[in-house]
Design a protein around this motif. Structure first.
Motif, PDB file in Angstrom:
ATOM      1  N   GLU A 185      10.029  28.665  18.054  1.00 29.01           N
ATOM      2  CA  GLU A 185      10.546  27.487  18.758  1.00 29.01           C
ATOM      3  C   GLU A 185       9.611  26.283  18.619  1.00 29.01           C
ATOM      4  O   GLU A 185      10.012  25.156  18.920  1.00 29.01           O
ATOM      5  CB  GLU A 185      10.722  27.790  20.248  1.00 29.01           C
ATOM      6  CG  GLU A 185      11.765  28.851  20.563  1.00 29.01           C
ATOM      7  CD  GLU A 185      11.837  29.147  22.046  1.00 29.01           C
ATOM      8  OE1 GLU A 185      12.966  29.276  22.565  1.00 29.01           O
ATOM      9  OE2 GLU A 185      10.778  29.257  22.687  1.00 29.01           O
ATOM     10  N   VAL A 186       8.379  26.529  18.200  1.00 31.56           N
ATOM     11  CA  VAL A 186       7.409  25.444  18.082  1.00 31.56           C
ATOM     12  C   VAL A 186       7.696  24.637  16.812  1.00 31.56           C
ATOM     13  O   VAL A 186       7.793  25.195  15.715  1.00 31.56           O
ATOM     14  CB  VAL A 186       5.962  25.998  18.035  1.00 31.56           C
ATOM     15  CG1 VAL A 186       4.964  24.861  17.837  1.00 31.56           C
ATOM     16  CG2 VAL A 186       5.649  26.757  19.318  1.00 31.56           C
ATOM     17  N   LYS A 187       7.839  23.340  16.963  1.00 32.27           N
ATOM     18  CA  LYS A 187       8.159  22.470  15.830  1.00 32.27           C
ATOM     19  C   LYS A 187       6.877  22.042  15.137  1.00 32.27           C
ATOM     20  O   LYS A 187       6.273  21.006  15.450  1.00 32.27           O
ATOM     21  CB  LYS A 187       8.957  21.256  16.311  1.00 32.27           C
ATOM     22  CG  LYS A 187      10.321  21.635  16.896  1.00 32.27           C
ATOM     23  CD  LYS A 187      11.082  20.424  17.388  1.00 32.27           C
ATOM     24  CE  LYS A 187      12.439  20.821  17.976  1.00 32.27           C
ATOM     25  NZ  LYS A 187      13.176  19.638  18.510  1.00 32.27           N
ATOM     26  N   LEU A 188       6.450  22.852  14.196  1.00 31.86           N
ATOM     27  CA  LEU A 188       5.209  22.579  13.472  1.00 31.86           C
ATOM     28  C   LEU A 188       5.416  21.500  12.417  1.00 31.86           C
ATOM     29  O   LEU A 188       6.494  21.416  11.812  1.00 31.86           O
ATOM     30  CB  LEU A 188       4.705  23.849  12.788  1.00 31.86           C
ATOM     31  CG  LEU A 188       4.235  24.993  13.707  1.00 31.86           C
ATOM     32  CD1 LEU A 188       3.994  26.244  12.876  1.00 31.86           C
ATOM     33  CD2 LEU A 188       2.972  24.588  14.453  1.00 31.86           C
ATOM     34  N   PRO A 189       4.406  20.667  12.181  1.00 35.44           N
ATOM     35  CA  PRO A 189       4.510  19.692  11.092  1.00 35.44           C
ATOM     36  C   PRO A 189       4.682  20.413   9.755  1.00 35.44           C
ATOM     37  O   PRO A 189       4.245  21.556   9.600  1.00 35.44           O
ATOM     38  CB  PRO A 189       3.161  18.959  11.149  1.00 35.44           C
ATOM     39  CG  PRO A 189       2.647  19.200  12.532  1.00 35.44           C
ATOM     40  CD  PRO A 189       3.141  20.556  12.925  1.00 35.44           C
ATOM     41  N   PRO A 190       5.316  19.768   8.777  1.00 39.30           N
ATOM     42  CA  PRO A 190       5.491  20.405   7.458  1.00 39.30           C
ATOM     43  C   PRO A 190       4.149  20.861   6.884  1.00 39.30           C
ATOM     44  O   PRO A 190       3.146  20.160   6.991  1.00 39.30           O
ATOM     45  CB  PRO A 190       6.101  19.277   6.615  1.00 39.30           C
ATOM     46  CG  PRO A 190       6.759  18.371   7.606  1.00 39.30           C
ATOM     47  CD  PRO A 190       5.910  18.422   8.835  1.00 39.30           C
ATOM     48  N   GLY A 191       4.147  22.037   6.274  1.00 43.25           N
ATOM     49  CA  GLY A 191       2.934  22.543   5.650  1.00 43.25           C
ATOM     50  C   GLY A 191       1.941  23.171   6.605  1.00 43.25           C
ATOM     51  O   GLY A 191       0.802  23.436   6.227  1.00 43.25           O
ATOM     52  N   THR A 192       2.376  23.429   7.838  1.00 46.38           N
ATOM     53  CA  THR A 192       1.490  24.009   8.849  1.00 46.38           C
ATOM     54  C   THR A 192       1.972  25.398   9.238  1.00 46.38           C
ATOM     55  O   THR A 192       3.168  25.602   9.446  1.00 46.38           O
ATOM     56  CB  THR A 192       1.433  23.115  10.104  1.00 46.38           C
ATOM     57  OG1 THR A 192       1.013  21.804   9.724  1.00 46.38           O
ATOM     58  CG2 THR A 192       0.467  23.679  11.134  1.00 46.38           C
ATOM     59  N   THR A 193       1.053  26.341   9.319  1.00 49.38           N
ATOM     60  CA  THR A 193       1.406  27.693   9.759  1.00 49.38           C
ATOM     61  C   THR A 193       0.446  28.138  10.854  1.00 49.38           C
ATOM     62  O   THR A 193      -0.726  27.744  10.878  1.00 49.38           O
ATOM     63  CB  THR A 193       1.323  28.707   8.594  1.00 49.38           C
ATOM     64  OG1 THR A 193       0.012  28.650   8.012  1.00 49.38           O
ATOM     65  CG2 THR A 193       2.346  28.403   7.526  1.00 49.38           C
ATOM     66  N   ILE A 194       0.955  28.955  11.770  1.00 47.12           N
ATOM     67  CA  ILE A 194       0.117  29.580  12.795  1.00 47.12           C
ATOM     68  C   ILE A 194      -0.220  30.983  12.313  1.00 47.12           C
ATOM     69  O   ILE A 194       0.666  31.758  11.955  1.00 47.12           O
ATOM     70  CB  ILE A 194       0.837  29.637  14.153  1.00 47.12           C
ATOM     71  CG1 ILE A 194       1.057  28.214  14.688  1.00 47.12           C
ATOM     72  CG2 ILE A 194       0.021  30.454  15.168  1.00 47.12           C
ATOM     73  CD1 ILE A 194       1.828  28.148  15.996  1.00 47.12           C
ATOM     74  N   GLY A 195      -1.518  31.296  12.272  1.00 48.19           N
ATOM     75  CA  GLY A 195      -1.944  32.589  11.756  1.00 48.19           C
ATOM     76  C   GLY A 195      -2.194  33.619  12.830  1.00 48.19           C
ATOM     77  O   GLY A 195      -1.864  34.794  12.666  1.00 48.19           O
ATOM     78  N   ALA A 196      -2.788  33.189  13.951  1.00 42.66           N
ATOM     79  CA  ALA A 196      -3.135  34.150  14.997  1.00 42.66           C
ATOM     80  C   ALA A 196      -3.325  33.422  16.320  1.00 42.66           C
ATOM     81  O   ALA A 196      -3.500  32.194  16.364  1.00 42.66           O
ATOM     82  CB  ALA A 196      -4.401  34.920  14.636  1.00 42.66           C
ATOM     83  N   ILE A 197      -3.279  34.200  17.390  1.00 44.10           N
ATOM     84  CA  ILE A 197      -3.539  33.694  18.740  1.00 44.10           C
ATOM     85  C   ILE A 197      -4.596  34.600  19.359  1.00 44.10           C
ATOM     86  O   ILE A 197      -4.519  35.826  19.239  1.00 44.10           O
ATOM     87  CB  ILE A 197      -2.252  33.701  19.593  1.00 44.10           C
ATOM     88  CG1 ILE A 197      -1.254  32.669  19.061  1.00 44.10           C
ATOM     89  CG2 ILE A 197      -2.571  33.429  21.061  1.00 44.10           C
ATOM     90  CD1 ILE A 197       0.123  32.779  19.674  1.00 44.10           C
ATOM     91  N   VAL A 198      -5.584  33.991  20.005  1.00 47.99           N
ATOM     92  CA  VAL A 198      -6.598  34.767  20.714  1.00 47.99           C
ATOM     93  C   VAL A 198      -6.407  34.527  22.202  1.00 47.99           C
ATOM     94  O   VAL A 198      -6.473  33.390  22.674  1.00 47.99           O
ATOM     95  CB  VAL A 198      -8.023  34.380  20.274  1.00 47.99           C
ATOM     96  CG1 VAL A 198      -9.051  35.206  21.040  1.00 47.99           C
ATOM     97  CG2 VAL A 198      -8.184  34.584  18.775  1.00 47.99           C
ATOM     98  N   ARG A 199      -6.150  35.599  22.924  1.00 51.04           N
ATOM     99  CA  ARG A 199      -5.908  35.541  24.371  1.00 51.04           C
ATOM    100  C   ARG A 199      -6.967  36.393  25.050  1.00 51.04           C
ATOM    101  O   ARG A 199      -6.889  37.617  25.052  1.00 51.04           O
ATOM    102  CB  ARG A 199      -4.504  36.058  24.685  1.00 51.04           C
ATOM    103  CG  ARG A 199      -4.064  35.921  26.130  1.00 51.04           C
ATOM    104  CD  ARG A 199      -2.582  36.287  26.243  1.00 51.04           C
ATOM    105  NE  ARG A 199      -1.741  35.368  25.474  1.00 51.04           N
ATOM    106  CZ  ARG A 199      -0.528  35.683  25.008  1.00 51.04           C
ATOM    107  NH1 ARG A 199      -0.029  36.904  25.202  1.00 51.04           N
ATOM    108  NH2 ARG A 199       0.173  34.782  24.325  1.00 51.04           N
ATOM    109  N   GLY A 200      -7.998  35.728  25.566  1.00 51.09           N
ATOM    110  CA  GLY A 200      -9.133  36.481  26.095  1.00 51.09           C
ATOM    111  C   GLY A 200      -9.842  37.182  24.954  1.00 51.09           C
ATOM    112  O   GLY A 200     -10.290  36.553  23.997  1.00 51.09           O
TER     113      GLY A 200
END
Length: 459
Positions: A402-417
């Motif tokens: 659902e997150v509208k990332l700018p073109p050419g952008t990827t999310i690789g990981a999330i660190v929670r604590g």
């Protein structure tokens, strides 16, 4: 942001170039008119001729209303004094100094405090380069290794090889190749120098440069799937016994067999007295007979880390020709990096890019914990902290798809604590999550920053 850079040397000019591209108001101070003229020919910046720590020079440079000063002259003392004067006379909000001498760094717990030297952040290019090379030695076969979230997550670049398990397969098949409990995400792919945004149907080809994200504890297992297993490093030869060479030797001497070749006889004698488990050789690292005599063909990693780019390139190329398994070269001039890397020299390490990466997090808007400049500054990997809630944030409370990332952008990981969550489309971002993103086109960085800024309301 209004930024004053003190020093127009290699680090200062690289910084000015990177920061000016991002629409910052940049002023560069230096005592050399020629250096300033060379910068103004290339960049839309303001320059001031004068001594970097003189109050009048700082006043003419506009430090009185600057958001930040970055002191990167060749003199540690000038850099630290400039920060102190900027605080005392102008109350500059952020003061950053390049400090190289170990004698100062050994006392950093007491010296680099607001009520002492007034240095908010000190950077040591030698230390940054040493850490980068140590990570490359730790992971044989990696092209680049960078840390996020206090080392819990790593982004690693590798080159896919003919016959590898992923070559010819779609990325969505990656989980089936990994051991149980190990997860990773491909953040970007470069094919013949051009970026490819990874999707489930993307097929990896031989010689692709693949950047993947994973928990640090899983990186060795992930690398084993992406490329052929490289035998562990046992023997390291260092060309150059300066600050970087000595730091590397100290870090490695208890774990590996280390040799240093140092041209200066007096310095070689000093090194031999300081390093108990290192073989120190007085001589020229570009001497073919010397390298053969020291069994260069049995060397796992050859690192050329002198202050001379040409000497580093020459000795590294010679070492490779004589049989060294992997060669790394320290190269200050960025123009040389593209010329040599990937050919006879496996990896070119740039002190300027390492320094720029360390500084960029301080000039980013929004809460950006860490920035790494990649691909010679064309791409970036950042660690952004999510704040707010679904009503005032564009990311919190939303699934990744659902997150509208700018073109050419990827999310690789999330660190929670202490938990590392590899990015999959159904993962929901929560407040205070540290989000690791890869930005192929650095010009999109501003859009990513805005994405993580908290507003009054978005829905």
């Amino acid at each position: 942001m209004k930024i004053v850079i003190l020093g127009a040397g290699q680090v200062g000019s690289t910084l000015a170039e990177n920061l000016a591209r991002e629409a910052n108001d940049i002023t560069v101070v230096d005592a050399s008119r020629a250096a300033l003229n060379a910068l103004q020919e290339r960049l839309d910046i303001r320059t001031v001729l004068g001594h970097a720590s003189h109050p009048d020079t700082l006043r003419r440079a506009g430090v009185n209303d600057a958001d930040m000063i970055i002191a990167v002259t060749d003199s540690d003392e000038t850099n630290m004094l400039a920060c102190r004067i900027s605080q005392t006379l102008f109350h500059t909000p952020t003061k950053i100094a390049r400090v190289r001498a170990a004698e100062y760094l050994n006392e950093e717990d007491r010296l680099f405090l607001p009520d002492a030297l007034s240095v908010d952040m000190r950077i040591s290019p030698e230390q940054l380069v040493t850490e980068a090379i140590l990570r490359l030695i730790e992971y044989p076969g990696a092209l680049q290794v960078v840390d996020f979230a206090d080392g819990k997550v790593q982004l690693v670049g590798v080159r896919a090889y003919y016959g590898g398990p992923l070559v010819g397969n779609e990325l969505k098949e990656l989980p089936s190749h990994l051991p149980a409990g190990v997860d990773a995400r491909v953040a970007a792919i470069y094919r013949r120098g051009k970026p490819i945004i990874p999707e489930g149907s993307t097929i990896i080809e031989a010689d692709d440069e693949v950047f993947f994200v994973g928990a640090k504890v899983h990186i060795p297992k992930i690398m084993a799937e992406l490329r052929k297993a490289d035998r562990p490093v046992k023997r390291v030869m260092l060309a150059g016994g300066g600050n970087i060479g000595m730091r590397l030797a100290r870090a490695l001497e208890k774990k590996l067999q280390v040799k240093i070749i140092e041209r200066n006889g007096e310095r070689a004698r000093y090194l031999s007295e300081q390093l108990n488990h290192v073989v120190v050789l007085a001589g020229d690292a570009a001497n073919e007979a010397l390298l053969e005599e020291e069994n260069i063909e049995d060397t796992d990693v050859f690192c050329a880390v002198t202050n001379d780019d040409e000497a580093n390139i020459l000795s590294a190329m010679l070492a490779k020709r004589l049989g060294a398994r992997r060669v790394l070269s320290l190269i200050n001039r960025l123009a040389y990096v593209d010329l040599v890397e990937g050919g006879a020299i496996d990896i070119a390490v740039s002190p300027q890019q390492a320094t720029v990466s360390a500084l960029l997090a301080h000039v980013r808007r929004g809460d950006v914990a860490k920035v790494h400049s990649l691909r010679r500054g064309a791409a970036e990997a950042i660690e952004a902290v999510a704040h707010g809630d679904r009503h005032n944030s564009k990311v919190v409370g939303r699934r990744l798809d659902e997150v509208k990332l700018p073109p050419g952008t990827t999310i690789g990981a999330i660190v929670r604590g202490d938990e590392v969550i590899i990015a999959h489309r159904d993962v929901v971002i929560e407040a205070e999550d540290h989000v690791i993103l890869f930005i192929v086109d650095k010009r999109r960085t501003k859009d990513v920053e805005k994405l993580f800024q908290v507003g009054l309301t978005f829905i």
